[in-house]
Design an enzyme around this catalytic site. Structure first.
Site, short mmCIF file in Angstrom:
data_model
loop_
_atom_site.label_atom_id
_atom_site.label_comp_id
_atom_site.label_asym_id
_atom_site.label_seq_id
_atom_site.Cartn_x
_atom_site.Cartn_y
_atom_site.Cartn_z
CE LYS A 238 -2.69 4.41 -11.19
NZ LYS A 238 -3.60 5.17 -10.33
NE ARG A 312 -3.33 4.12 0.39
CZ ARG A 312 -4.52 4.71 0.29
NH1 ARG A 312 -5.48 4.45 1.17
NH2 ARG A 312 -4.77 5.56 -0.69
#
Length: 459
Positions: A238, A312
């Site tokens: 990120k 996820r």
């Protein structure tokens, strides 16, 4: 001990019925009885014997509809005295007002010197809790929310996977629940390969926390929370700005622990199970890579299109484990996608559900509890966007749109169709302070979920 100062809810018409001295004081203070405003009435304005400087009452603008946050601003703005609610307020309304008041006074000062604590320099006003208030619910709701906020606000150097496990263990001990934890290489031995893959690059090994509580024959409720204690993004790292709030990426785990605390404190008649994959998505030579193919607990293979779509993956292994017991309700909570925030903003959680009747009950519960959520669709035509040419499924979409939906569709692959399932995609963080909701970590949709379970599942 002096008597509590009464809070009096008034409209503009009610204000005209006040004694002339009170009306004159209100006019002088430009108080128009608008919702969210208040006016301190000095004792001398009503010829009280209490003397100069004493407060006889607080006039509060009466809202069209009372909600949890009606007194949120007053809980910090009023002088540090003791206040009381009107006697004619409905018990349910009084309960919600007390809840909003107490939630407004939350502080996270653990890392500040005592001299710098906001609450040290100024005492907080107190609100008398009337006997008619559901005090058990009030205490449980406040404690559950406080637990969530504290866990999310704590920085990762003190809230890694091991510390999250310790918090879960403390909760289980408090409620005499059974807890088991699968750690490190044992995840591979027990067939949780994706939880292991996401967390293996960290110095703190990944783990799966499993809590069980309640009556064996009661309706089964299983909660799954995303426990990514910090998310660097992995090798798809990120930006600095994107990493700034990533201590909150375990907000889903915090929320299911808070909800579990709520359920167990209220002793709901359910068979509760809580599953938390606790990991840190770090960077090292052992980190998973884009284009890796991972096995899953379900037995299907997953291509890693992006290592920053890690939540996820850990949820998928936990969901497949949860679904094997065919719970009456399966709920997962996760700070999963920026796409949900783009669609609904940071203050309104998105949810997905494979059972429309349950979805409508959750919407209703959110409105009743002043804890709203918004349903997004499990739009099956988007499933093909998760196709992989070399694996059974990709962990990210091939397109740049509908990211919250495709993430939910990925998770749905690991939930048996006959299991009623709710997926909450939320921020877990207040970017601004609102009445009752100070800036920082936050439970979002938790009270709505509790209301759903209490009304429709608890025996």
């Amino acid at each position: 001990m002096s008597l509590a100062i009464p809070l009096q809810f008034v409209t503009a018409d009610d204000l005209q019925q006040q004694p002339e001295a009170v009306k004159a004081w209100a006019i002088a203070n430009r108080f128009k009885a608008e919702a969210g405003t208040y006016c301190l009435i000095p004792a001398l304005a009503v010829n009280s014997a209490d003397g100069e400087g004493a407060i006889a009452a607080v006039l509060v603008g009466k809202p069209d509809v009372f909600d949890t946050w009606t007194l949120g601003s007053l809980a910090n703005a009023l002088p540090p005295h003791t206040y009381s609610l009107p006697q004619d307020l409905d018990a349910a309304i009084a309960t919600q007002l007390c809840l909003g008041w107490q939630l407004s006074q939350y502080r996270f000062d653990q890392y500040r010197k005592p001299s710098q604590h906001r609450k040290t320099g100024r005492s907080q006003p107190e609100l008398v809790v009337p006997n008619r208030v559901d005090q058990t619910y009030l205490k449980a709701a406040v404690n559950a929310t406080t637990l969530v906020r504290n866990l999310v606000n704590t920085p990762v150097n003190d809230m890694g996977p091991a510390q999250l496990e310790a918090a879960a263990d403390s909760l289980a001990t408090e409620h005499q629940a059974l807890i088991t934890v699968t750690v490190g290489q044992e995840l591979l031995a027990q067939n949780y390969p994706m939880i292991h893959a996401v967390g293996r690059a960290s110095d703190q090994p990944p783990r799966l926390i499993d809590i069980r509580w309640g009556e064996l024959g009661a309706p089964k409720v299983t909660l799954v929370g995303k426990g990514v204690c910090f998310d660097s993004g992995g090798l798809n790292i990120k930006s600095a700005n994107g990493m700034k709030l990533m201590k909150k990426d375990m907000g889903g785990a915090a929320q299911v622990l808070g909800l579990a605390h709520f359920i167990m404190t209220m002793k709901l008649s359910v068979r509760l199970r809580v599953l938390i994959p606790a990991v840190e998505n770090s960077i090292s030579s052992g980190a998973m890579r884009p284009s890796d193919i991972l096995a899953s607990r379900k037995g299907i293979t997953v291509e890693i299109g992006n290592t920053d779509a890690e939540g996820r993956l850990v949820l998928a292994d936990a969901l497949w484990e949860a679904t094997q017991e065919n719970p009456d309700l399966l709920i997962d909570c996760a700070t999963l996608t920026g796409a949900a925030r783009v669609a609904l903003g940071t203050e309104l959680p998105a949810f997905f559900c494979n059972n429309e009747a349950i979805a409508q009950k959750l919407v209703t519960s959110g409105l009743v509890q002043n804890d709203a959520l918004w349903q997004l669709p499990l739009h099956m035509p988007y499933r093909e966007m998760l196709a992989s040419k070399i694996a059974d499924i990709n962990n990210i979409s091939s397109g740049s749109y509908g990211g919250a939906i495709t993430a939910a569709l990925f998770l749905q692959e690991f939930v048996k169709p006959n299991v009623p399932w709710i997926h909450i995609d939320f921020m877990a963080w207040n970017l601004r302070s609102l009445p009752g909701r100070p800036e920082g970590g936050e439970a979002m949709g938790m009270r709505a979920l509790f209301g759903l379970i209490q009304q429709h599942l608890s025996r």
